[in-house]
Write a protein that holds these residues in place. Structure first.
Motif, PDB file in Angstrom:
ATOM      1  N   ASN A   1      -4.065 -14.951  -8.700  1.00 39.30           N
ATOM      2  CA  ASN A   1      -3.108 -13.946  -8.611  1.00 39.30           C
ATOM      3  C   ASN A   1      -3.324 -13.337  -7.112  1.00 39.30           C
ATOM      4  O   ASN A   1      -3.594 -12.246  -6.935  1.00 39.30           O
ATOM      5  CB  ASN A   1      -3.263 -12.886  -9.653  1.00 39.30           C
ATOM      6  N   PRO A   2      -2.990 -13.806  -6.041  1.00 41.06           N
ATOM      7  CA  PRO A   2      -3.357 -13.544  -4.688  1.00 41.06           C
ATOM      8  C   PRO A   2      -2.638 -12.325  -4.382  1.00 41.06           C
ATOM      9  O   PRO A   2      -2.832 -11.512  -3.448  1.00 41.06           O
ATOM     10  CB  PRO A   2      -2.789 -14.482  -3.889  1.00 41.06           C
ATOM     11  N   ASP A   3      -1.286 -12.054  -5.127  1.00 41.84           N
ATOM     12  CA  ASP A   3      -0.201 -10.711  -4.589  1.00 41.84           C
ATOM     13  C   ASP A   3      -0.978  -9.782  -5.318  1.00 41.84           C
ATOM     14  O   ASP A   3      -0.563  -8.363  -4.834  1.00 41.84           O
ATOM     15  CB  ASP A   3       1.047 -10.970  -5.145  1.00 41.84           C
ATOM     16  N   VAL A   4      -2.060  -9.494  -6.121  1.00 43.36           N
ATOM     17  CA  VAL A   4      -2.954  -8.464  -6.830  1.00 43.36           C
ATOM     18  C   VAL A   4      -3.328  -7.429  -5.941  1.00 43.36           C
ATOM     19  O   VAL A   4      -3.498  -6.184  -6.062  1.00 43.36           O
ATOM     20  CB  VAL A   4      -3.733  -8.894  -8.031  1.00 43.36           C
ATOM     21  N   VAL A   5      -3.593  -7.939  -4.701  1.00 41.20           N
ATOM     22  CA  VAL A   5      -4.025  -6.969  -3.647  1.00 41.20           C
ATOM     23  C   VAL A   5      -3.242  -6.293  -2.831  1.00 41.20           C
ATOM     24  O   VAL A   5      -3.477  -5.284  -1.915  1.00 41.20           O
ATOM     25  CB  VAL A   5      -5.050  -7.895  -2.269  1.00 41.20           C
ATOM     26  N   ASN A   6      -1.835  -6.539  -3.091  1.00 37.71           N
ATOM     27  CA  ASN A   6      -0.711  -5.756  -2.338  1.00 37.71           C
ATOM     28  C   ASN A   6      -0.116  -4.847  -3.288  1.00 37.71           C
ATOM     29  O   ASN A   6      -0.292  -4.941  -4.575  1.00 37.71           O
ATOM     30  CB  ASN A   6       0.275  -6.691  -2.061  1.00 37.71           C
ATOM     31  N   PHE A   7       0.342  -3.554  -2.813  1.00 35.85           N
ATOM     32  CA  PHE A   7       0.908  -2.689  -3.686  1.00 35.85           C
ATOM     33  C   PHE A   7       1.920  -2.238  -2.756  1.00 35.85           C
ATOM     34  O   PHE A   7       2.055  -2.145  -1.549  1.00 35.85           O
ATOM     35  CB  PHE A   7       0.174  -1.427  -4.106  1.00 35.85           C
ATOM     36  N   SER A   8       3.181  -1.572  -3.637  1.00 29.41           N
ATOM     37  CA  SER A   8       4.233  -0.832  -2.620  1.00 29.41           C
ATOM     38  C   SER A   8       4.822   0.257  -3.888  1.00 29.41           C
ATOM     39  O   SER A   8       4.950   0.182  -5.201  1.00 29.41           O
ATOM     40  CB  SER A   8       5.359  -1.959  -2.489  1.00 29.41           C
ATOM     41  N   LEU A   9       5.159   1.202  -3.209  1.00 33.71           N
ATOM     42  CA  LEU A   9       5.749   2.476  -4.030  1.00 33.71           C
ATOM     43  C   LEU A   9       6.726   3.019  -3.302  1.00 33.71           C
ATOM     44  O   LEU A   9       6.653   3.385  -2.041  1.00 33.71           O
ATOM     45  CB  LEU A   9       4.582   3.104  -4.486  1.00 33.71           C
ATOM     46  N   SER A  10       7.795   3.455  -3.757  1.00 33.21           N
ATOM     47  CA  SER A  10       8.905   4.207  -3.187  1.00 33.21           C
ATOM     48  C   SER A  10       9.680   5.067  -4.002  1.00 33.21           C
ATOM     49  O   SER A  10       9.681   5.126  -5.366  1.00 33.21           O
ATOM     50  CB  SER A  10      10.033   3.255  -2.462  1.00 33.21           C
ATOM     51  N   GLY A  11      10.473   6.369  -3.422  1.00 39.00           N
ATOM     52  CA  GLY A  11      11.044   7.362  -4.157  1.00 39.00           C
ATOM     53  C   GLY A  11      11.952   7.972  -3.209  1.00 39.00           C
ATOM     54  O   GLY A  11      11.420   8.217  -2.031  1.00 39.00           O
ATOM     55  N   ARG A  12      12.911   8.709  -3.752  1.00 45.35           N
ATOM     56  CA  ARG A  12      13.669   9.628  -3.084  1.00 45.35           C
ATOM     57  C   ARG A  12      13.629  11.120  -3.370  1.00 45.35           C
ATOM     58  O   ARG A  12      13.487  11.722  -4.506  1.00 45.35           O
ATOM     59  CB  ARG A  12      15.400   9.260  -3.169  1.00 45.35           C
ATOM     60  N   VAL A  13      13.439  11.788  -2.194  1.00 41.95           N
ATOM     61  CA  VAL A  13      13.163  13.155  -2.222  1.00 41.95           C
ATOM     62  C   VAL A  13      14.373  13.647  -2.156  1.00 41.95           C
ATOM     63  O   VAL A  13      15.004  13.781  -0.915  1.00 41.95           O
ATOM     64  CB  VAL A  13      11.937  13.622  -1.233  1.00 41.95           C
ATOM     65  N   GLU A  14      14.872  14.656  -2.813  1.00 44.42           N
ATOM     66  CA  GLU A  14      16.450  15.295  -2.444  1.00 44.42           C
ATOM     67  C   GLU A  14      16.038  17.057  -2.802  1.00 44.42           C
ATOM     68  O   GLU A  14      15.344  17.499  -3.298  1.00 44.42           O
ATOM     69  CB  GLU A  14      17.325  14.868  -3.675  1.00 44.42           C
TER      70      GLU A  14
END
Length: 162
Positions: free
Chosen positions: A149-162
């Protein structure tokens, strides 16, 4: 003549009554509370979940969107980590990405790995890393898991602030 005088007197009294009345000045309507045009945003990556704390052998590279909309990258970070509090113009698309690395010879016999990510605006959560975990495996099990599972070392998170 009496009728004309009576009519004139009546009109004169009626006219004085109409002009003598004060109009109620309407109460000024308060201005609506202005909509904020800026907000405070902080990116965070934690290393503890329940009884698990990430092993100290991991180094993180974290990239996030800064207040000016440009990417900011920090290297060789140890956890827990948080960005400086940013003042951003609204609306703002917050995003954080990262990856962790390690040296095999520095891994302990029991490896706790992963992270807990979040983006907050003041005390209000904007995004929380769904699926973020901190797991613990024996060194050999960790190495096998990462190879599968080589992608387990990566992470990404996003959200919109309004």
């Amino acid at each position: 003549m009496k009728k004309v005088t009576f009519l004139l007197a009546t009109l004169l009294i009626g006219g004085m009554m109409l002009t003598g009345c004060k109009k109620d000045n309407p109460q000024p309507t308060p201005d609506p509370t202005p909509t904020p045009t800026t907000a405070k945003v902080t990116y965070m990556v934690d290393n503890t979940y329940g009884a698990f704390t990430t092993s100290d052998c991991f180094k993180y590279t974290i990239t996030y969107v800064g207040a000016d909309g440009n990417k900011v990258t920090v290297n060789d970070v140890t956890l827990p980590w948080s960005s400086p509090e940013l003042t951003v113009k609204l609306p703002f698309d917050a995003k954080m990405e990262g990856k962790y690395t390690y040296k095999e010879e520095e891994l302990p016999d029991q490896v706790a790995f992963g992270q807990i990510t979040s983006i907050v605006s003041g005390n209000k959560p904007i995004a929380n890393g769904e699926g973020d975990i901190i797991a613990s495996l024996a060194k050999a099990g960790f190495l096998q898991y990462i190879s599968q599972n080589p992608d387990v070392v990566n992470f990404s998170l996003s959200g919109r602030v309004e």
